[in-house]
Scaffold this motif. Structure first.
Motif, PDB file in Angstrom:
ATOM      1  N   ASN A   1       0.814  -1.221   0.000  1.00  0.00           N
ATOM      2  CA  ASN A   1       0.000   0.000   0.000  1.00  0.00           C
ATOM      3  C   ASN A   1       0.849   1.273   0.000  1.00  0.00           C
ATOM      4  OD1 ASN A   1      -2.317  -1.561  -0.005  1.00  0.00           O
ATOM      5  ND2 ASN A   1      -2.517  -1.514   2.234  1.00  0.00           N
ATOM      6  N   SER A   2       2.124   1.133   0.366  1.00  0.00           N
ATOM      7  CA  SER A   2       3.001   2.314   0.390  1.00  0.00           C
ATOM      8  C   SER A   2       3.577   2.649  -0.982  1.00  0.00           C
ATOM      9  CB  SER A   2       4.157   2.082   1.371  1.00  0.00           C
ATOM     10  OG  SER A   2       5.114   1.164   0.821  1.00  0.00           O
ATOM     11  N   ILE A   3       3.406   1.748  -1.951  1.00  0.00           N
ATOM     12  CA  ILE A   3       4.041   1.949  -3.254  1.00  0.00           C
ATOM     13  C   ILE A   3       3.303   3.006  -4.074  1.00  0.00           C
ATOM     14  CG2 ILE A   3       4.618   0.854  -5.449  1.00  0.00           C
ATOM     15  CD1 ILE A   3       5.089  -1.736  -3.931  1.00  0.00           C
ATOM     16  N   ALA A   4       1.976   2.914  -4.136  1.00  0.00           N
ATOM     17  CA  ALA A   4       1.203   3.832  -4.987  1.00  0.00           C
ATOM     18  C   ALA A   4       1.486   5.303  -4.690  1.00  0.00           C
ATOM     19  CB  ALA A   4      -0.286   3.522  -4.874  1.00  0.00           C
ATOM     20  N   PRO A   5       1.506   5.731  -3.411  1.00  0.00           N
ATOM     21  CA  PRO A   5       1.804   7.155  -3.154  1.00  0.00           C
ATOM     22  C   PRO A   5       3.162   7.587  -3.672  1.00  0.00           C
ATOM     23  CG  PRO A   5       0.843   6.121  -1.210  1.00  0.00           C
ATOM     24  CD  PRO A   5       1.150   5.020  -2.177  1.00  0.00           C
ATOM     25  N   ARG A   6       4.100   6.647  -3.790  1.00  0.00           N
ATOM     26  CA  ARG A   6       5.439   7.005  -4.248  1.00  0.00           C
ATOM     27  C   ARG A   6       5.512   7.234  -5.753  1.00  0.00           C
ATOM     28  NH1 ARG A   6       9.664   2.905  -1.481  1.00  0.00           N
ATOM     29  NH2 ARG A   6       7.930   1.454  -1.231  1.00  0.00           N
ATOM     30  N   THR A   7       4.434   6.877  -6.473  1.00  0.00           N
ATOM     31  CA  THR A   7       4.434   7.087  -7.918  1.00  0.00           C
ATOM     32  C   THR A   7       4.080   8.526  -8.289  1.00  0.00           C
ATOM     33  OG1 THR A   7       2.093   6.459  -8.139  1.00  0.00           O
ATOM     34  CG2 THR A   7       3.738   4.692  -8.270  1.00  0.00           C
ATOM     35  N   ARG A   8       3.587   9.300  -7.338  1.00  0.00           N
ATOM     36  CA  ARG A   8       3.219  10.682  -7.641  1.00  0.00           C
ATOM     37  C   ARG A   8       4.462  11.485  -8.007  1.00  0.00           C
ATOM     38  NH1 ARG A   8       0.019  10.609  -2.192  1.00  0.00           N
ATOM     39  NH2 ARG A   8      -1.840   9.415  -2.787  1.00  0.00           N
ATOM     40  N   ASP A   9       4.289  12.355  -8.968  1.00  0.00           N
ATOM     41  CA  ASP A   9       5.367  13.237  -9.447  1.00  0.00           C
ATOM     42  C   ASP A   9       6.551  12.464 -10.028  1.00  0.00           C
ATOM     43  OD1 ASP A   9       3.908  15.467  -8.525  1.00  0.00           O
ATOM     44  OD2 ASP A   9       4.749  15.232  -6.505  1.00  0.00           O
ATOM     45  N   GLN A  10       6.292  11.236 -10.453  1.00  0.00           N
ATOM     46  CA  GLN A  10       7.348  10.445 -11.090  1.00  0.00           C
ATOM     47  C   GLN A  10       7.131  10.430 -12.598  1.00  0.00           C
ATOM     48  OE1 GLN A  10       9.981   9.129  -9.831  1.00  0.00           O
ATOM     49  NE2 GLN A  10       9.632   8.871  -7.637  1.00  0.00           N
ATOM     50  N   SER A  11       8.189  10.175 -13.347  1.00  0.00           N
ATOM     51  CA  SER A  11       8.068  10.028 -14.796  1.00  0.00           C
ATOM     52  C   SER A  11       7.282   8.759 -15.107  1.00  0.00           C
ATOM     53  CB  SER A  11       9.455   9.941 -15.431  1.00  0.00           C
ATOM     54  OG  SER A  11      10.109   8.742 -15.038  1.00  0.00           O
ATOM     55  N   ALA A  12       6.793   8.662 -16.338  1.00  0.00           N
ATOM     56  CA  ALA A  12       6.049   7.472 -16.744  1.00  0.00           C
ATOM     57  C   ALA A  12       6.914   6.223 -16.618  1.00  0.00           C
ATOM     58  CB  ALA A  12       5.550   7.629 -18.171  1.00  0.00           C
ATOM     59  N   ALA A  13       8.210   6.361 -16.921  1.00  0.00           N
ATOM     60  CA  ALA A  13       9.118   5.218 -16.839  1.00  0.00           C
ATOM     61  C   ALA A  13       9.271   4.734 -15.399  1.00  0.00           C
ATOM     62  CB  ALA A  13      10.483   5.588 -17.422  1.00  0.00           C
ATOM     63  N   MET A  14       9.423   5.667 -14.455  1.00  0.00           N
ATOM     64  CA  MET A  14       9.558   5.270 -13.049  1.00  0.00           C
ATOM     65  C   MET A  14       8.243   4.734 -12.509  1.00  0.00           C
ATOM     66  SD  MET A  14      12.417   5.068 -11.647  1.00  0.00           S
ATOM     67  CE  MET A  14      11.669   4.658 -10.077  1.00  0.00           C
ATOM     68  N   LYS A  15       7.118   5.288 -12.959  1.00  0.00           N
ATOM     69  CA  LYS A  15       5.824   4.738 -12.548  1.00  0.00           C
ATOM     70  C   LYS A  15       5.698   3.282 -13.003  1.00  0.00           C
ATOM     71  CE  LYS A  15       3.141   9.029 -12.324  1.00  0.00           C
ATOM     72  NZ  LYS A  15       2.034   9.819 -12.904  1.00  0.00           N
ATOM     73  N   GLY A  16       6.204   3.008 -14.208  1.00  0.00           N
ATOM     74  CA  GLY A  16       6.177   1.636 -14.696  1.00  0.00           C
ATOM     75  C   GLY A  16       7.011   0.708 -13.831  1.00  0.00           C
ATOM     76  N   TRP A  17       8.200   1.183 -13.427  1.00  0.00           N
ATOM     77  CA  TRP A  17       9.065   0.343 -12.582  1.00  0.00           C
ATOM     78  C   TRP A  17       8.418   0.118 -11.222  1.00  0.00           C
ATOM     79  CZ3 TRP A  17      11.716  -0.675  -8.239  1.00  0.00           C
ATOM     80  CH2 TRP A  17      12.761  -1.585  -8.323  1.00  0.00           C
ATOM     81  N   LEU A  18       7.899   1.169 -10.617  1.00  0.00           N
ATOM     82  CA  LEU A  18       7.236   1.040  -9.317  1.00  0.00           C
ATOM     83  C   LEU A  18       6.005   0.141  -9.407  1.00  0.00           C
ATOM     84  CD1 LEU A  18       7.566   4.731  -8.130  1.00  0.00           C
ATOM     85  CD2 LEU A  18       8.483   2.740  -6.913  1.00  0.00           C
ATOM     86  N   GLY A  19       5.350   0.158 -10.568  1.00  0.00           N
ATOM     87  CA  GLY A  19       4.179  -0.686 -10.741  1.00  0.00           C
ATOM     88  C   GLY A  19       4.502  -2.171 -10.701  1.00  0.00           C
ATOM     89  N   LYS A  20       5.733  -2.527 -10.975  1.00  0.00           N
ATOM     90  CA  LYS A  20       6.151  -3.935 -10.931  1.00  0.00           C
ATOM     91  C   LYS A  20       6.993  -4.251  -9.701  1.00  0.00           C
ATOM     92  CE  LYS A  20       5.907  -4.691 -15.906  1.00  0.00           C
ATOM     93  NZ  LYS A  20       4.653  -5.446 -15.739  1.00  0.00           N
ATOM     94  N   MET A  21       7.166  -3.286  -8.832  1.00  0.00           N
ATOM     95  CA  MET A  21       8.046  -3.476  -7.684  1.00  0.00           C
ATOM     96  C   MET A  21       7.528  -4.572  -6.747  1.00  0.00           C
ATOM     97  SD  MET A  21       9.332  -0.552  -5.019  1.00  0.00           S
ATOM     98  CE  MET A  21      10.622  -0.844  -3.805  1.00  0.00           C
ATOM     99  N   ALA A  22       6.229  -4.617  -6.511  1.00  0.00           N
ATOM    100  CA  ALA A  22       5.675  -5.639  -5.616  1.00  0.00           C
ATOM    101  C   ALA A  22       5.880  -7.036  -6.202  1.00  0.00           C
ATOM    102  CB  ALA A  22       4.196  -5.374  -5.372  1.00  0.00           C
ATOM    103  N   ALA A  23       5.645  -7.171  -7.509  1.00  0.00           N
ATOM    104  CA  ALA A  23       5.858  -8.467  -8.154  1.00  0.00           C
ATOM    105  C   ALA A  23       7.331  -8.872  -8.089  1.00  0.00           C
ATOM    106  CB  ALA A  23       5.385  -8.407  -9.604  1.00  0.00           C
ATOM    107  N   GLN A  24       8.228  -7.895  -8.258  1.00  0.00           N
ATOM    108  CA  GLN A  24       9.655  -8.187  -8.147  1.00  0.00           C
ATOM    109  C   GLN A  24       9.997  -8.708  -6.757  1.00  0.00           C
ATOM    110  OE1 GLN A  24      11.488  -8.221 -10.752  1.00  0.00           O
ATOM    111  NE2 GLN A  24      11.479  -6.330 -11.955  1.00  0.00           N
ATOM    112  N   ALA A  25       9.445  -8.062  -5.717  1.00  0.00           N
ATOM    113  CA  ALA A  25       9.724  -8.481  -4.343  1.00  0.00           C
ATOM    114  C   ALA A  25       9.226  -9.905  -4.100  1.00  0.00           C
ATOM    115  CB  ALA A  25       9.084  -7.509  -3.357  1.00  0.00           C
ATOM    116  N   LEU A  26       8.049 -10.234  -4.624  1.00  0.00           N
ATOM    117  CA  LEU A  26       7.510 -11.584  -4.440  1.00  0.00           C
ATOM    118  C   LEU A  26       8.356 -12.615  -5.178  1.00  0.00           C
ATOM    119  CD1 LEU A  26       3.671 -10.904  -4.728  1.00  0.00           C
ATOM    120  CD2 LEU A  26       4.958 -11.486  -2.660  1.00  0.00           C
ATOM    121  N   GLN A  27       8.839 -12.252  -6.375  1.00  0.00           N
ATOM    122  CA  GLN A  27       9.708 -13.177  -7.100  1.00  0.00           C
ATOM    123  C   GLN A  27      11.015 -13.409  -6.342  1.00  0.00           C
ATOM    124  OE1 GLN A  27      10.233 -11.642 -11.063  1.00  0.00           O
ATOM    125  NE2 GLN A  27       8.275 -12.431 -11.791  1.00  0.00           N
ATOM    126  N   ILE A  28      11.572 -12.345  -5.804  1.00  0.00           N
ATOM    127  CA  ILE A  28      12.807 -12.477  -5.022  1.00  0.00           C
ATOM    128  C   ILE A  28      12.563 -13.340  -3.789  1.00  0.00           C
ATOM    129  CG2 ILE A  28      14.517 -11.215  -3.651  1.00  0.00           C
ATOM    130  CD1 ILE A  28      14.040  -8.841  -5.613  1.00  0.00           C
TER     131      ILE A  28
END
Length: 323
Positions: free
Chosen positions: A228-255
């Motif tokens: 739930n803390s990830i979405a607020p961090r996407t504000r004021d980010q570039s589209a590219a960083m929003k894309g990376w943050l959008g997959k961050m939770a899946a990356q953590a689960l894979q790790i």
């Protein structure tokens, strides 16, 4: 392994000779359109060969270095859906982005290999069509900054989410700090223990259906507030960083899943612990800081080179006679 492969190759040769013999004496339709027996035999021989090729037996080859995306697709097919690119340089990424063998990028195998998605090469001009039900591709490359900058100039690298799937490490250069220190040697037994783990993982049988890993209740309590803390961090980010943050939770689960299978011989029988997930989240947060640098390198031009916007502005000022 060798007897099974040699038996498969022997059967392939027999089936090809069988098909060749059937093609040399093709049947012809009768006046009423009925297909003669010789044509039916040829069709049956062709179908038998096709079915045999679907079950191709090859020697294990779990990783490579210099390959085109098309060659990696074929390896994924031959190796039952799992393959790795391990390289001290970046020929595969350069090939995928475009520029060495083709000007057009071919990013499909990277996108689908990250998802564990269905992969097919049923495109024109291929000698052999094949499909991979679930493709899993690992890429580990040491690339020069110029490769990242060139990747950023290719619109699909960011637009289609390739950059969002990368876990970058961009360390500070220590070229002027290199020393020889005998204390840097690995502790006794470390390599042997690591080799044992790798051997166990490589010898793990892969069934038709994927094994399911689940979080323990304690791990779920850790995951929910962090997610739930990830979405607020996407504000004021570039589209590219929003894309990376959008997959961050899946990356953590894979790790977390990778940590889990290293720790347990039958990982599907034990839920992923809160401690394992916490460690995975820390690793994901580490990669986040480096992703910000990577995205910045992809979005910018070479250091000291004016951006396109700056070049346009300078041209307008020059034409207007302004400084």
């Amino acid at each position: 392994m060798r007897p099974a492969i040699e038996a498969w190759q022997s059967t392939e040769r027999i089936l090809r000779r069988q098909l060749d013999a059937a093609e040399k004496a093709p049947g012809k339709p009768d006046t009423d359109g009925h297909i003669t027996d010789s044509t039916a035999i040829r069709d049956a021989a062709l179908e038998e060969l096709r079915e045999h090729l679907k079950k191709k037996q090859v020697y294990p080859d779990v990783f490579g270095s210099n390959a085109t995306p098309e060659a990696v697709e074929k390896k994924l097919h031959e190796q039952r859906g799992a393959y790795a690119i391990l390289s001290a340089e970046s020929p595969f990424l350069s090939n995928a982005i475009g520029g060495r063998y083709s000007d057009a990028p071919n990013l499909e195998v990277i996108l689908q290999g990250w998802e564990g998605d269905h992969l097919s090469n049923e495109r024109s001009g291929r000698e052999e069509d094949f499909e991979v039900a679930r493709a899993y591709l690992t890429i580990l490359c040491c690339v020069q900054p110029s490769v990242l900058r060139r990747a950023g100039r290719e619109e699909d690298t960011i637009g289609r989410g390739v950059a969002a799937r990368l876990l970058p490490v961009i360390p500070k250069s220590r070229a002027d700090e290199r020393t020889i220190d005998g204390r840097a040697a690995l502790a006794p037994g470390t390599m042997a223990a690591w080799s044992t783990v790798l051997e166990r993982l490589l010898n793990t049988e892969r069934g038709e259906a994927p094994r399911q890993l689940v979080l323990s209740p304690e791990a779920e309590w850790v995951f929910a507030p962090w997610y739930n803390s990830i979405a607020p961090r996407t504000r004021d980010q570039s589209a590219a960083m929003k894309g990376w943050l959008g997959k961050m939770a899946a990356q953590a689960l894979q790790i977390a899943g990778q940590f889990h299978v290293v720790d347990h011989e039958t990982p599907e029988d034990v839920p992923i612990s809160a401690k394992t997930l916490q460690n995975a989240i820390r690793v994901a947060e580490y990669f986040l800081r480096h992703a910000e640098v990577m995205i910045g390198m992809m979005m910018d031009r070479r250091a000291g080179e004016p951006s396109e916007a700056r070049q346009v502005l300078d041209s307008i000022r020059h034409l207007a006679g302004a400084d």
